[in-house]
Scaffold this motif. Structure first.
Motif, PDB file in Angstrom:
ATOM      1  N   HIS A 164       0.822  -1.203   0.000  1.00  0.00           N
ATOM      2  CA  HIS A 164       0.000   0.000   0.000  1.00  0.00           C
ATOM      3  C   HIS A 164       0.862   1.260   0.000  1.00  0.00           C
ATOM      4  N   VAL A 165       1.993   1.214   0.653  1.00  0.00           N
ATOM      5  CA  VAL A 165       2.926   2.348   0.605  1.00  0.00           C
ATOM      6  C   VAL A 165       3.409   2.561  -0.818  1.00  0.00           C
ATOM      7  N   VAL A 166       3.760   1.491  -1.504  1.00  0.00           N
ATOM      8  CA  VAL A 166       4.218   1.596  -2.895  1.00  0.00           C
ATOM      9  C   VAL A 166       3.122   2.189  -3.769  1.00  0.00           C
ATOM     10  N   LYS A 167       1.892   1.735  -3.588  1.00  0.00           N
ATOM     11  CA  LYS A 167       0.808   2.194  -4.461  1.00  0.00           C
ATOM     12  C   LYS A 167       0.408   3.636  -4.169  1.00  0.00           C
ATOM     13  N   LEU A 168       0.391   4.024  -2.896  1.00  0.00           N
ATOM     14  CA  LEU A 168       0.080   5.427  -2.609  1.00  0.00           C
ATOM     15  C   LEU A 168       1.193   6.326  -3.136  1.00  0.00           C
ATOM     16  N   THR A 169       2.436   5.911  -2.996  1.00  0.00           N
ATOM     17  CA  THR A 169       3.543   6.710  -3.518  1.00  0.00           C
ATOM     18  C   THR A 169       3.449   6.834  -5.031  1.00  0.00           C
ATOM     19  N   ASP A 170       3.048   5.775  -5.686  1.00  0.00           N
ATOM     20  CA  ASP A 170       2.826   5.804  -7.135  1.00  0.00           C
ATOM     21  C   ASP A 170       1.791   6.867  -7.499  1.00  0.00           C
ATOM     22  N   THR A 171       0.686   6.922  -6.771  1.00  0.00           N
ATOM     23  CA  THR A 171      -0.329   7.953  -7.009  1.00  0.00           C
ATOM     24  C   THR A 171       0.198   9.330  -6.645  1.00  0.00           C
ATOM     25  N   ALA A 172       0.942   9.430  -5.543  1.00  0.00           N
ATOM     26  CA  ALA A 172       1.499  10.723  -5.135  1.00  0.00           C
ATOM     27  C   ALA A 172       2.423  11.286  -6.212  1.00  0.00           C
ATOM     28  N   LEU A 173       3.165  10.427  -6.871  1.00  0.00           N
ATOM     29  CA  LEU A 173       4.046  10.907  -7.947  1.00  0.00           C
ATOM     30  C   LEU A 173       3.244  11.340  -9.166  1.00  0.00           C
ATOM     31  N   ASP A 174       2.069  10.751  -9.381  1.00  0.00           N
ATOM     32  CA  ASP A 174       1.178  11.246 -10.436  1.00  0.00           C
ATOM     33  C   ASP A 174       0.737  12.676 -10.118  1.00  0.00           C
ATOM     34  N   VAL A 175       0.396  12.938  -8.858  1.00  0.00           N
ATOM     35  CA  VAL A 175      -0.004  14.286  -8.452  1.00  0.00           C
ATOM     36  C   VAL A 175       1.197  15.223  -8.528  1.00  0.00           C
ATOM     37  N   ALA A 228       2.429  13.199   1.676  1.00  0.00           N
ATOM     38  CA  ALA A 228       1.483  12.111   1.940  1.00  0.00           C
ATOM     39  C   ALA A 228       2.174  10.760   1.813  1.00  0.00           C
ATOM     40  N   ALA A 229       3.011  10.611   0.789  1.00  0.00           N
ATOM     41  CA  ALA A 229       3.734   9.356   0.622  1.00  0.00           C
ATOM     42  C   ALA A 229       4.670   9.101   1.796  1.00  0.00           C
ATOM     43  N   LEU A 230       5.368  10.124   2.230  1.00  0.00           N
ATOM     44  CA  LEU A 230       6.266   9.977   3.380  1.00  0.00           C
ATOM     45  C   LEU A 230       5.483   9.672   4.646  1.00  0.00           C
ATOM     46  N   ARG A 231       4.293  10.229   4.762  1.00  0.00           N
ATOM     47  CA  ARG A 231       3.442   9.943   5.909  1.00  0.00           C
ATOM     48  C   ARG A 231       3.031   8.472   5.906  1.00  0.00           C
TER      49      ARG A 231
END
Length: 337
Positions: A305-316, A324-327
């Motif tokens: 889930h960390v990998v996937k949220l970071t993936d979305t965060a990099l899209d933003v 948010a990814a670091l959180r």
């Protein structure tokens, strides 16, 4: 996008396994390895997958082939996952993948909420790979597995009682009323969502739907930086589910975009209602860090889930998204811990 063949190897390896384990938990590996490959980390794919392998189960048993005549009866039956995957593999062998996606998207969209939104997230990752160019057999098969999982876990929701409208996705998420009882898993909590703000109901123009969906992804990702402690895993889906829909839009007819926005909004708002904390924490700027460094930290952490949220965060792509990814890295227990 990875051109080394590593992603295809990983997908072939994963297609011998099922979409779930323990009868209810999603197989996140196809989504995570696609994210790794998309961000230049293909050499780490098999190492990551080796660590995740203990969570994989064998491909499920088949019951009866899904056909043009009997598919409505099979929709939403988790026991038919293998039948549905077989069906979509046949469809994709006979028709262009965009044509299959466009035919089934409006059929599946009302049931986006099944499997805790993981099926549509898996489809979004598969579509991103196909849109990147190389339409290989394993990548087409991954779309079949994603669509089949979605059909098997198809779960519509009752349209909630609508509350007064809010301006902007961030304000609309802030206006989501929490459910009263916070016990139980995703399906039980979803049944308790009875009111959501009006935000996407009146959108009919495809361009506005796309722009609003991008605003929703941005707002939900930003919100994780201050609200993720409410439930560090489940609140990830408030951002990743609408982002999966956003990733699919370029492959879909524009006429389907407004309905896609409405389904994505309901998913993000419902997850917010079910898991958001009572109070946010102050926003903490991430300091000088690059997107590449943040993704490397997510990979080192290792949680899917960390990998996937970071993936979305990099899209933003902005500072608050990186925060948010670091959180998520901070809040989530590492698989190796």
């Amino acid at each position: 996008m990875d051109t080394t063949g590593i992603l295809d190897e990983a997908l072939e390896r994963l297609h011998r396994t099922g979409p779930e384990r323990l009868g209810r938990l999603s197989n996140h590996a196809p989504m995570a390895v696609e994210a790794l490959a998309a961000h230049g980390q293909a050499p780490a794919v098999h190492r990551w997958l080796d660590r995740y392998a203990r969570k994989l189960e064998d491909f499920p048993s088949r019951v009866e082939p899904v056909t043009a005549a009997n598919w409505p009866a099979a929709l939403g039956d988790p026991a038919r996952a293998a039948d549905w995957i077989d069906h979509f593999e046949r469809q994709l062998a006979e028709h262009p993948w965009r044509e299959v996606l466009a035919q089934w998207w409006p059929r599946l969209l009302p049931g986006l909420y099944g499997g805790s939104t993981h099926p549509v997230i898996r489809v979004g990752h598969a579509v991103r790979t196909l849109l990147a160019g190389a339409e290989t057999g394993p990548r087409s098969a991954e779309l079949a597995h994603g669509l089949g999982y979605w059909a098997a876990r198809h779960r519509p929701v009752t349209v909630p009682v609508l509350r007064p409208t809010a301006v902007g996705a961030a304000a609309a998420l802030d206006a989501v009323p929490p459910i009263a009882e916070r016990d139980g898993g995703f399906p039980a909590r979803l049944d308790r969502v009875t009111a959501l703000p009006v935000w996407a109901a009146g959108v009919t123009e495809p361009g506005e739907a796309r722009d609003r969906l991008a605003d929703l992804v941005r707002a939900a990702t930003h919100r994780y930086a201050t609200h993720g402690h409410g439930e560090e895993t489940m609140l990830v889906h408030a951002a990743t589910a609408p982002n999966a829909v956003l990733r699919a839009l370029p492959a879909l007819p524009p006429a389907l975009w407004p309905a896609s926005l409405r389904a994505a909004w309901t998913a993000a708002a419902a997850v917010t209602a079910m898991y958001a904390p009572d109070e946010p924490v102050p926003y903490a700027p991430p300091g000088p860090v690059t997107p590449e460094e943040v993704f490397e930290r997510a990979l080192a952490h290792g949680d899917e889930h960390v990998v996937k949220l970071t993936d979305t965060a990099l899209d933003v792509g902005d500072e608050r998204a990186l925060a948010a990814a670091l959180r998520a890295i901070e809040l989530t227990a590492s698989p190796s811990s």
